[in-house]
Write a protein that holds these residues in place. Structure first.
Motif, PDB file in Angstrom:
ATOM      1  N   VAL A 295       0.840  -1.196   0.000  1.00  0.00           N
ATOM      2  CA  VAL A 295       0.000   0.000   0.000  1.00  0.00           C
ATOM      3  C   VAL A 295       0.878   1.249   0.000  1.00  0.00           C
ATOM      4  O   VAL A 295       0.613   2.208  -0.751  1.00  0.00           O
ATOM      5  CB  VAL A 295      -0.954   0.001   1.205  1.00  0.00           C
ATOM      6  CG1 VAL A 295      -1.652   1.352   1.349  1.00  0.00           C
ATOM      7  CG2 VAL A 295      -1.992  -1.106   1.059  1.00  0.00           C
ATOM      8  N   LEU A 296       1.916   1.267   0.821  1.00  0.00           N
ATOM      9  CA  LEU A 296       2.808   2.421   0.857  1.00  0.00           C
ATOM     10  C   LEU A 296       3.458   2.652  -0.514  1.00  0.00           C
ATOM     11  O   LEU A 296       3.563   3.791  -0.988  1.00  0.00           O
ATOM     12  CB  LEU A 296       3.884   2.211   1.924  1.00  0.00           C
ATOM     13  CG  LEU A 296       3.381   2.223   3.371  1.00  0.00           C
ATOM     14  CD1 LEU A 296       4.453   1.679   4.314  1.00  0.00           C
ATOM     15  CD2 LEU A 296       2.975   3.627   3.796  1.00  0.00           C
ATOM     16  N   GLU A 297       3.892   1.562  -1.150  1.00  0.00           N
ATOM     17  CA  GLU A 297       4.486   1.687  -2.480  1.00  0.00           C
ATOM     18  C   GLU A 297       3.466   2.183  -3.500  1.00  0.00           C
ATOM     19  O   GLU A 297       3.769   3.059  -4.327  1.00  0.00           O
ATOM     20  CB  GLU A 297       5.026   0.321  -2.915  1.00  0.00           C
ATOM     21  CG  GLU A 297       5.596   0.297  -4.318  1.00  0.00           C
ATOM     22  CD  GLU A 297       6.004  -1.104  -4.731  1.00  0.00           C
ATOM     23  OE1 GLU A 297       5.903  -1.414  -5.934  1.00  0.00           O
ATOM     24  OE2 GLU A 297       6.415  -1.893  -3.853  1.00  0.00           O
ATOM     25  N   ARG A 298       2.253   1.645  -3.444  1.00  0.00           N
ATOM     26  CA  ARG A 298       1.241   1.982  -4.435  1.00  0.00           C
ATOM     27  C   ARG A 298       0.829   3.453  -4.352  1.00  0.00           C
ATOM     28  O   ARG A 298       0.729   4.148  -5.376  1.00  0.00           O
ATOM     29  CB  ARG A 298       0.026   1.069  -4.251  1.00  0.00           C
ATOM     30  CG  ARG A 298      -1.126   1.349  -5.206  1.00  0.00           C
ATOM     31  CD  ARG A 298      -0.729   1.111  -6.632  1.00  0.00           C
ATOM     32  NE  ARG A 298      -1.847   1.352  -7.548  1.00  0.00           N
ATOM     33  CZ  ARG A 298      -1.703   1.698  -8.812  1.00  0.00           C
ATOM     34  NH1 ARG A 298      -0.499   1.838  -9.336  1.00  0.00           N
ATOM     35  NH2 ARG A 298      -2.762   1.886  -9.577  1.00  0.00           N
ATOM     36  N   VAL A 299       0.563   3.957  -3.147  1.00  0.00           N
ATOM     37  CA  VAL A 299       0.119   5.348  -3.044  1.00  0.00           C
ATOM     38  C   VAL A 299       1.237   6.314  -3.447  1.00  0.00           C
ATOM     39  O   VAL A 299       0.968   7.376  -4.020  1.00  0.00           O
ATOM     40  CB  VAL A 299      -0.420   5.678  -1.630  1.00  0.00           C
ATOM     41  CG1 VAL A 299      -1.665   4.859  -1.326  1.00  0.00           C
ATOM     42  CG2 VAL A 299       0.639   5.468  -0.549  1.00  0.00           C
ATOM     43  N   ASP A 300       2.480   5.943  -3.169  1.00  0.00           N
ATOM     44  CA  ASP A 300       3.589   6.801  -3.597  1.00  0.00           C
ATOM     45  C   ASP A 300       3.692   6.842  -5.123  1.00  0.00           C
ATOM     46  O   ASP A 300       3.953   7.901  -5.715  1.00  0.00           O
ATOM     47  CB  ASP A 300       4.899   6.310  -2.998  1.00  0.00           C
ATOM     48  CG  ASP A 300       5.074   6.745  -1.553  1.00  0.00           C
ATOM     49  OD1 ASP A 300       4.205   7.483  -1.040  1.00  0.00           O
ATOM     50  OD2 ASP A 300       6.077   6.330  -0.933  1.00  0.00           O
ATOM     51  N   ASN A 301       3.492   5.699  -5.765  1.00  0.00           N
ATOM     52  CA  ASN A 301       3.547   5.676  -7.228  1.00  0.00           C
ATOM     53  C   ASN A 301       2.413   6.490  -7.847  1.00  0.00           C
ATOM     54  O   ASN A 301       2.603   7.150  -8.885  1.00  0.00           O
ATOM     55  CB  ASN A 301       3.515   4.238  -7.736  1.00  0.00           C
ATOM     56  CG  ASN A 301       4.866   3.555  -7.598  1.00  0.00           C
ATOM     57  OD1 ASN A 301       5.903   4.222  -7.565  1.00  0.00           O
ATOM     58  ND2 ASN A 301       4.861   2.235  -7.496  1.00  0.00           N
ATOM     59  N   ILE A 302       1.238   6.455  -7.229  1.00  0.00           N
ATOM     60  CA  ILE A 302       0.129   7.282  -7.722  1.00  0.00           C
ATOM     61  C   ILE A 302       0.482   8.759  -7.586  1.00  0.00           C
ATOM     62  O   ILE A 302       0.238   9.571  -8.489  1.00  0.00           O
ATOM     63  CB  ILE A 302      -1.166   6.934  -6.965  1.00  0.00           C
ATOM     64  CG1 ILE A 302      -1.647   5.553  -7.399  1.00  0.00           C
ATOM     65  CG2 ILE A 302      -2.244   7.992  -7.217  1.00  0.00           C
ATOM     66  CD1 ILE A 302      -2.786   5.015  -6.564  1.00  0.00           C
ATOM     67  N   PHE A 303       1.083   9.135  -6.462  1.00  0.00           N
ATOM     68  CA  PHE A 303       1.489  10.526  -6.262  1.00  0.00           C
ATOM     69  C   PHE A 303       2.532  10.937  -7.311  1.00  0.00           C
ATOM     70  O   PHE A 303       2.450  12.040  -7.879  1.00  0.00           O
ATOM     71  CB  PHE A 303       2.068  10.690  -4.854  1.00  0.00           C
ATOM     72  CG  PHE A 303       2.482  12.101  -4.522  1.00  0.00           C
ATOM     73  CD1 PHE A 303       1.543  13.019  -4.065  1.00  0.00           C
ATOM     74  CD2 PHE A 303       3.793  12.514  -4.668  1.00  0.00           C
ATOM     75  CE1 PHE A 303       1.913  14.322  -3.758  1.00  0.00           C
ATOM     76  CE2 PHE A 303       4.181  13.814  -4.362  1.00  0.00           C
ATOM     77  CZ  PHE A 303       3.235  14.712  -3.904  1.00  0.00           C
ATOM     78  N   ARG A 304       3.485  10.060  -7.594  1.00  0.00           N
ATOM     79  CA  ARG A 304       4.540  10.395  -8.559  1.00  0.00           C
ATOM     80  C   ARG A 304       3.997  10.539  -9.979  1.00  0.00           C
ATOM     81  O   ARG A 304       4.364  11.464 -10.702  1.00  0.00           O
ATOM     82  CB  ARG A 304       5.612   9.303  -8.545  1.00  0.00           C
ATOM     83  CG  ARG A 304       6.478   9.241  -7.321  1.00  0.00           C
ATOM     84  CD  ARG A 304       7.621   8.247  -7.533  1.00  0.00           C
ATOM     85  NE  ARG A 304       8.417   8.094  -6.324  1.00  0.00           N
ATOM     86  CZ  ARG A 304       8.304   7.051  -5.493  1.00  0.00           C
ATOM     87  NH1 ARG A 304       7.413   6.095  -5.743  1.00  0.00           N
ATOM     88  NH2 ARG A 304       9.071   6.976  -4.425  1.00  0.00           N
ATOM     89  N   HIS A 305       3.126   9.603 -10.363  1.00  0.00           N
ATOM     90  CA  HIS A 305       2.761   9.497 -11.772  1.00  0.00           C
ATOM     91  C   HIS A 305       1.392  10.080 -12.126  1.00  0.00           C
ATOM     92  O   HIS A 305       1.162  10.397 -13.297  1.00  0.00           O
ATOM     93  CB  HIS A 305       2.793   8.027 -12.201  1.00  0.00           C
ATOM     94  CG  HIS A 305       4.084   7.336 -11.919  1.00  0.00           C
ATOM     95  ND1 HIS A 305       5.306   7.844 -12.312  1.00  0.00           N
ATOM     96  CD2 HIS A 305       4.352   6.175 -11.255  1.00  0.00           C
ATOM     97  CE1 HIS A 305       6.273   7.029 -11.912  1.00  0.00           C
ATOM     98  NE2 HIS A 305       5.723   6.015 -11.271  1.00  0.00           N
ATOM     99  N   SER A 306       0.512  10.221 -11.134  1.00  0.00           N
ATOM    100  CA  SER A 306      -0.875  10.539 -11.480  1.00  0.00           C
ATOM    101  C   SER A 306      -1.490  11.660 -10.669  1.00  0.00           C
ATOM    102  O   SER A 306      -2.694  11.894 -10.746  1.00  0.00           O
ATOM    103  CB  SER A 306      -1.748   9.275 -11.311  1.00  0.00           C
ATOM    104  OG  SER A 306      -1.224   8.185 -12.021  1.00  0.00           O
ATOM    105  N   ARG A 307      -0.685  12.364  -9.875  1.00  0.00           N
ATOM    106  CA  ARG A 307      -1.312  13.333  -8.969  1.00  0.00           C
ATOM    107  C   ARG A 307      -1.985  14.485  -9.710  1.00  0.00           C
ATOM    108  O   ARG A 307      -2.858  15.150  -9.155  1.00  0.00           O
ATOM    109  CB  ARG A 307      -0.323  13.846  -7.944  1.00  0.00           C
ATOM    110  CG  ARG A 307       0.822  14.711  -8.457  1.00  0.00           C
ATOM    111  CD  ARG A 307       1.677  15.132  -7.262  1.00  0.00           C
ATOM    112  NE  ARG A 307       2.806  15.961  -7.619  1.00  0.00           N
ATOM    113  CZ  ARG A 307       4.010  15.483  -7.940  1.00  0.00           C
ATOM    114  NH1 ARG A 307       4.206  14.174  -7.991  1.00  0.00           N
ATOM    115  NH2 ARG A 307       5.010  16.306  -8.227  1.00  0.00           N
TER     116      ARG A 307
END
Length: 401
Positions: A295-307
């Motif tokens: 979950v920590l990895e997934r939300v960070d990737n969303i912030f990086r790529h899709s915010r």
């Protein structure tokens, strides 16, 4: 070579409220309308593998019933089953006379904690349900508020008051009013309460979510931030447990109990609440921990790529995982994968529970579990898992150090 095992600080146990909690503490005019225990027969109907109905006065054995407004509710044996063989556990009701006294008596609880290598314990309610949903659903809100306050008075003064600091108070809030909730947080924090029960998914209870654009919950969050009160969310505190289908066996539901905690964890990391309230701490009781790294990895990737189009609260200006460090705590009783992944979970956010007196309780074999963990981790890690992280979460010094 053996080493001394730290005594446990359990962040998730349960109390079965004694029958007189509300009849002894509500104003005299409300005692016959507030929660009380009566004796009556019960017929237990198994509707599906996941659903049981109890028929008050039905064709069955006599038992103890909690009565409040239109509610008639016995205590299922699996909720108060320590001391019974696991193969004999059922959803049938159990009377107080048949429970182990540690379920409801604080002196007996302390004795059972001694048997279980447990020094301190934080206990969730039973009759009010994990975060006080019973009072949220009540018709008379004034009476419900009095019931919440009476419960908290009993929790602080009676359940915990004579324990020498070993029983740690966990209080309730009036879920239907965030300002009244904030007032209750401050009232109890002033007398030493460091934790409050809340729902993992408010929308499941018909309440605004933590994404509410009007920031409905901010008065409550602000009070917790100000007082250092931890927001504790137990699995099932949204009154809905995840299951794949109505005819799935009970084991499916049991295997998925962590899922609501996972959903809630994503909610909190992407809501902005942890950014807006920098001292606010939350805990996932009985949610286990092995799922947290992804979950920590997934939300960070969303912030990086899709915010740019993910609709995140503008207060989230850093990677969402950074708001979890030292502020979001997982809780487990048996999670070997989580322990093996402890560095990814976050060594400072792992806490332990004994779940007394429920069916999953590690009582009286908690020492055996610690010995197994000790074979996999270093002494400092073991200390943090068994007690140090829990005490830090609650803002407490360790009396053993």
């Amino acid at each position: 070579m053996s080493r001394e095992l730290p005594w446990v600080v359990s962040v998730d146990d349960h109390v079965v409220e004694p029958p007189d909690v509300w009849t002894s503490r509500l104003p005299a005019k409300d005692r016959e309308r507030g929660p009380r225990v009566v004796r009556a027969t019960c017929r237990t109907e198994y509707v599906t593998a996941n659903t049981v109905k109890y028929h008050f006065g039905g064709d069955g054995p006599e038992t103890d019933w909690w009565v409040y407004e239109d509610l008639r509710k016995p205590v299922p044996q699996v909720v108060a089953c320590v001391g019974f063989p696991r193969e004999s556990l059922t959803m049938e009701p159990i009377s107080y006379a048949d429970m182990r006294p540690g379920c409801y008596d604080p002196a007996a609880r302390l004795a059972d904690m001694d048997l279980n290598h447990t020094e301190m314990s934080l206990c969730f309610p039973t009759f009010p349900r994990f975060c006080g949903q019973t009072f949220l659903e009540a018709q008379d809100r004034d009476l419900a508020l009095a019931c919440v306050r009476a419960y908290n008075d009993w929790m602080v003064e009676e359940w915990c008051g004579g324990s020498g600091g070993r029983l740690l108070p966990l209080c309730l809030i009036p879920l239907w009013d965030p300002q009244l909730a904030a007032d209750e947080v401050r009232r109890n924090a002033a007398r030493g309460c460091r934790a409050v029960a809340f729902t993992e998914l408010p929308a499941n209870l018909g309440l605004p979510s933590i994404h509410d654009p009007a920031r409905y919950w901010d008065p409550f969050f602000a009070a917790c931030d100000e007082t250092g009160t931890v927001v504790c969310m137990h699995i099932g505190s949204s009154s809905r447990m995840p299951v794949t289908s109505p005819d799935a066996p009970e084991g499916v539901r049991m295997a998925l109990t962590f899922a609501n905690a996972q959903y809630s964890f994503v909610d909190w990391l992407m809501s902005g609440a942890l950014a807006r309230f920098p001292k606010l701490k939350i805990a996932y009781s009985e949610g286990q921990i092995g799922w947290m790294p992804f979950v920590l990895e997934r939300v960070d990737n969303i912030f990086r790529h899709s915010r740019a189009w993910a609709g995140l609260d503008p207060s989230i200006t850093e990677l969402p995982s950074t708001y979890a460090a030292g502020r979001v705590f997982g809780c487990f009783f048996e999670d070997d994968f989580g322990i093996a992944s402890r560095a990814a979970v976050g060594l400072d956010r792992i806490t332990f529970e004994t779940d007394y007196p429920h069916q999953d309780s590690t009582w009286p074999r908690t020492r055996e579990i610690l010995e197994r963990i000790a074979a996999e981790v270093g002494p400092d890690e073991l200390y943090g898992i068994a007690r140090g992280n829990a005490l830090a979460m609650l803002g407490m010094e360790d009396p053993a150090r």
